[in-house]
Enzyme design. Sequence first.
Site, PDB file in Angstrom:
ATOM      1  CG  ASP A  16     -21.662 -75.059  45.152  1.00  0.00           C
ATOM      2  OD1 ASP A  16     -22.407 -74.988  44.160  1.00  0.00           O
ATOM      3  OD2 ASP A  16     -20.452 -74.797  45.111  1.00  0.00           O
ATOM      4  CD  GLU A 186     -21.886 -79.827  38.141  1.00  0.00           C
ATOM      5  OE1 GLU A 186     -20.676 -80.046  37.973  1.00  0.00           O
ATOM      6  OE2 GLU A 186     -22.407 -78.728  37.898  1.00  0.00           O
TER       7      GLU A 186
END
Length: 493
Positions: A16, A186
């Site tokens: 991430d 997302e």
Amino acid sequence: MNTPFGDPVLPGFRPDPSVCRVGADYYLVTSSFEWFPGLPVFHSRDLVSWRRLGSALDRPSQLDLDGCEPSRGLFAPTIRHHDGVFHLVCTLMDGPGHFVVTATDPAGPWSEPHWLEGEGFDPSLFFDDGPDDGDGRAWFTAARVRDEAAGHTEIWMREYLPRERRLTGPEYVLWSGSHPSARWSEAPHLYKIDGSYLLLTAEGGTAEDHSVVAARADRVTGPYEGAPGNPALPPAPKGPVTCTGHADLVQTPYGDWRAVLLGVRPGSALGRETFLSRVTWHDDLPAFSPVAHAGLSRPLHDDFATLSADWSTLRTPRTRFWTTGDGLRLQLRPERLGERTTPSLLVRPQEQPDCDVSTELHFVPAAPDEQAGLAVVIDDDTHLLLLRTTDGLGLRRGPDVLARAVVPPGPLRLGVRIRGFGHTFAYAAPDGAWQDLTTVEATFLTPLFTSVQLGLYATSHGRPSTNQAHFPWFALTYPHRPSGANEIDDRER
């Protein structure tokens, strides 16, 4: 498509990624989940060679991970710079939720968390103060679940007040996916490019269907129209790097564009790593180069003069259970792996599918429950432990003993040769030849959100103890190390 970069630029447990640039300097953060310290921070001048600065959450007062479940904790940070201050937003899952920490120096210290209102995960910040007629306002975006079984989510936004570190004003729903049946929209990031607003999201989940989706709008509040060629980065179910997505853009000082993103190298337990892509523009929408695998890492020999920044504990340590200076000494404590607690465990990421891990152990168990040795760990429930006990040497998987050996008293070297999922555990006297104990085909070391970490462990298994385990050094080497390895340095913490 453009030619691939040699990647990963940050190997091992580095999922991430988010990046920002200040002048000639790039700063990057990644998720850390249930591991402490939280949110590692890196610096680079070229987006390829990165140096670890430390972690944004390195004090127990900043981060309460008590009882945190595996693969929960800190999800998907975003780092941005505005008016001389770094703002880092993240979500503490199963806790108070979204927060922001700030610093004038990315090496720290970072502030205590300012908690922000709102549901969901994967938060981001956008400062609309660029050269394209920005109005100076700042915006907070995040994803939230609308139907978990179907994987339906939506991206929402509110105004962020940088000086007050809080949200204000109405909420806007910006996006719910590139098509009606889209799953897991997302990781939103907003940018203003050539006078219009670009929204990047991940879609499809973080496995083989992972992709990057782009949408444009004339106003920051929308409506956003999906790119005709979505996904901008299609799923990569096969190849040397799969599961690519969760991209964050950055413009270089020369005006061209790059993206950091996560990806997975199949056939190992390395999990999600940080990769780099070139970005070009077609009809004002981004096109991403493919990523490739170069697999470069430097060997490590740590004699623990201090504890470097890449060593982590499981959850927040409320008392310091280690000392350094003449090697590493771990205090034996009742806490143990398999519980939702903080055992005497220090680990660092496995960075390549093939590596050799070794250490030297000086330890005399004083009771049957006292154990210490080498650890290969994904989480509380998934690990392999090569431990010295009163019965000799044993390899454990959870409660099961997979192999035993009778060893003489005195110092003992412990090691594991990792070749993909094949793990060969071995031992030796300090001046003796290695003897193989057993080989385990450890396909159960399959990550969810985290990945395999390597380190050192000691426990008194539920009973109080004053004993210590002494590890004079810890080493990582690579059997086929090419020249030109990435330099990913540590700084003390």
